[in-house]
Design a protein around this motif. Structure first.
Motif, PDB file in Angstrom:
ATOM      1  N   SER A   1      75.245-100.271 -44.431  1.00 46.26           N
ATOM      2  CA  SER A   1      76.346-100.005 -43.404  1.00 46.26           C
ATOM      3  C   SER A   1      77.305 -98.874 -44.620  1.00 46.26           C
ATOM      4  O   SER A   1      77.861 -98.247 -44.080  1.00 46.26           O
ATOM      5  CB  SER A   1      77.223-101.935 -43.837  1.00 46.26           C
TER       6      SER A   1
ATOM      7  N   VAL B   1      76.548-107.304 -41.456  1.00 46.67           N
ATOM      8  CA  VAL B   1      77.714-107.486 -42.004  1.00 46.67           C
ATOM      9  C   VAL B   1      78.543-108.719 -42.449  1.00 46.67           C
ATOM     10  O   VAL B   1      78.876-108.963 -41.239  1.00 46.67           O
ATOM     11  CB  VAL B   1      77.749-106.300 -43.453  1.00 46.67           C
TER      12      VAL B   1
ATOM     13  N   GLY C   1      71.126-109.820 -47.178  1.00 46.95           N
ATOM     14  CA  GLY C   1      72.805-109.685 -46.956  1.00 46.95           C
ATOM     15  C   GLY C   1      72.481-108.133 -47.957  1.00 46.95           C
ATOM     16  O   GLY C   1      73.334-106.840 -47.019  1.00 46.95           O
TER      17      GLY C   1
ATOM     18  N   GLU D   1      71.345-105.322 -45.735  1.00 45.14           N
ATOM     19  CA  GLU D   1      72.249-104.954 -44.622  1.00 45.14           C
ATOM     20  C   GLU D   1      73.673-104.054 -45.154  1.00 45.14           C
ATOM     21  O   GLU D   1      74.782-103.579 -44.503  1.00 45.14           O
ATOM     22  CB  GLU D   1      72.503-106.071 -44.060  1.00 45.14           C
ATOM     23  N   VAL D   2      74.423-104.530 -46.465  1.00 50.87           N
ATOM     24  CA  VAL D   2      75.698-103.394 -46.648  1.00 50.87           C
ATOM     25  C   VAL D   2      74.930-102.544 -47.129  1.00 50.87           C
ATOM     26  O   VAL D   2      75.911-101.426 -46.761  1.00 50.87           O
ATOM     27  CB  VAL D   2      75.969-104.609 -47.699  1.00 50.87           C
TER      28      VAL D   2
END
Length: 402
Positions: A317, A272, A310, A313-314
């Motif tokens: 997280s 991230v 993206g 990935e966030v």
């Protein structure tokens, strides 16, 4: 009081800077390493998954392919010689979907081209290596290992000092001024002079290039990778190293499971955008650095092209359930309650203005200064050969392995 003078001044006390300085000392030259942190290896070197990479993934003929293959054997030999914790456990690269099989075949081709031993395994064969893995087929890479790169870096530093080199900790470089016969390395506690200088600045490498009057042609975009530790119960599911087939559009290798030299198992990292260059969590924010990343044309291109990736990935997280879903593709018995936070690292990724994520090591030499502008993974594995490569670029001299 005279200004200290050396044949080479190395900026940066990570493993690449230290290996470069050690190569300089081995060549009979004087060297000083300048590191702004109070200890060595505090960023990329000391905050990664500690894998000794085989050289499997990288395009044949590039720096990564050539130097990682050599570095794999040298890292293991160095750990053995100095009794540093390590283990050559081998790894599985697992295809879990039909669409990944052609990519696995391409990895096998690259491995052969790079001189890396690989073995193709079917589902039954991979379970002999890792009984709890699920997948269609896999590559077994016996030369891959695990170590403690901070310990390796500290040992290089110890040897460097013993052999006549100097290390200056807690000293921030503010600029470099090349002159006709030397380079002035300006720091917050006085200047140093080098006949030549090497900048291994990691997360600050582009800034240091500009501070020496060089246009780096790239910007360092910091990508944070977070790791999830496995509880003792879940750790029994992993014997060694288990990797997914990476997405060829990115220089990241995906969320993998790793049994470390201490016996603990972790999975990660994700990727991230960090909110600061040294942004190891969501609470560390430096608005100027964040805006610099967001407004950089290359990052705008990356975001437009890969926004779905993206967001995924966030999500991983912020959500343990999303992270465990990713891990379950290879290890279906892992559950959310098996995961605990296990730290994070930040990858210094060079990005060009057109949005290209630089996939190989990147060096730029201007006069008496050589800048290392892209040296993320597998740079730790390849550090010793990188150091010799840099020495050859500086002096024309070729050193053999340690």
């Amino acid at each position: 009081m005279s200004t200290p003078t050396y044949d080479v001044v190395v900026v940066g006390g990570g493993i690449v800077g230290l290996a470069t300085a050690h190569a300089v000392v081995r060549s009979g030259r004087t060297v000083a390493v300048v590191e702004r942190e109070p200890r060595l290896a505090d960023h990329q070197t000391g905050r990664n998954s500690n894998v000794i990479h085989s050289g499997l993934y990288y395009a044949p003929g590039g720096y990564k392919a050539r130097l990682a293959v050599a570095g794999c054997a040298e890292t293991v030999a160095f750990c053995r010689e100095h009794d540093l914790p390590h283990r050559v456990s081998g790894k599985l690269v697992v295809a879990t979907e039909q669409e990944e099989r052609p990519r696995l075949a391409e990895l096998e081709r690259r491995g052969r081209a790079n001189g890396v031993e690989t073995h193709r395994l079917d589902a039954a064969g991979m379970r002999e290596r890792e009984p709890h893995v699920r997948g269609l087929d896999a590559l077994w890479v016996p030369s891959t290992g695990i170590c403690d790169y901070r310990a390796v870096a500290e040992k290089i530093g110890e040897l460097l000092v013993k052999e006549g080199g100097e290390i200056h900790l807690g000293r921030t470089v503010t600029g470099l001024a090349p002159r006709d016969s030397d380079v002035v390395v300006r720091t917050d506690s006085g200047d140093l002079l080098g006949a030549q200088a090497v900048v291994c600045g990691g997360l600050r490498s582009d800034e240091l290039a500009r501070a020496s009057g060089v246009d780096p042609g790239v910007r360092i975009i910091p990508f944070r990778g977070e790791y999830s530790g496995f509880t003792e119960e879940a750790a029994e599911l992993v014997k060694g190293l288990i990797y997914p087939v990476p997405d060829p559009a990115f220089p990241f290798l995906g969320v993998h499971a790793t049994r470390g030299v201490d016996g603990h198992v972790h999975a990660g990292p994700n990727a991230v955008l960090a909110l600061a260059r040294e942004g190891y969590d969501w609470t560390t924010v430096k608005p100027k650095e964040l805006l610099g990343s967001l407004l950089y044309p290359g990052m705008v291109h990356v975001a437009r092209t890969h926004w779905r990736y993206g967001l995924g990935e966030v999500r991983r997280s912020l959500s343990k359930s999303a992270m465990v879903t990713q891990i379950q593709r290879m290890l279906p018995e892992v559950r959310a309650h098996h995961l605990v936070p296990a730290g994070a690292g930040v990858r210094a990724q060079a990005v060009t203005p057109d949005g290209t994520l630089v996939d190989d090591f990147l060096f730029r030499q201007q006069g008496r200064i050589l800048h290392v502008l892209n040296a993320p993974s597998p740079a730790a594995t390849a550090a010793f050969p990188i150091g010799r490569e840099i020495l050859q670029k500086l002096t024309g001299e070729t050193l053999g392995p340690l």
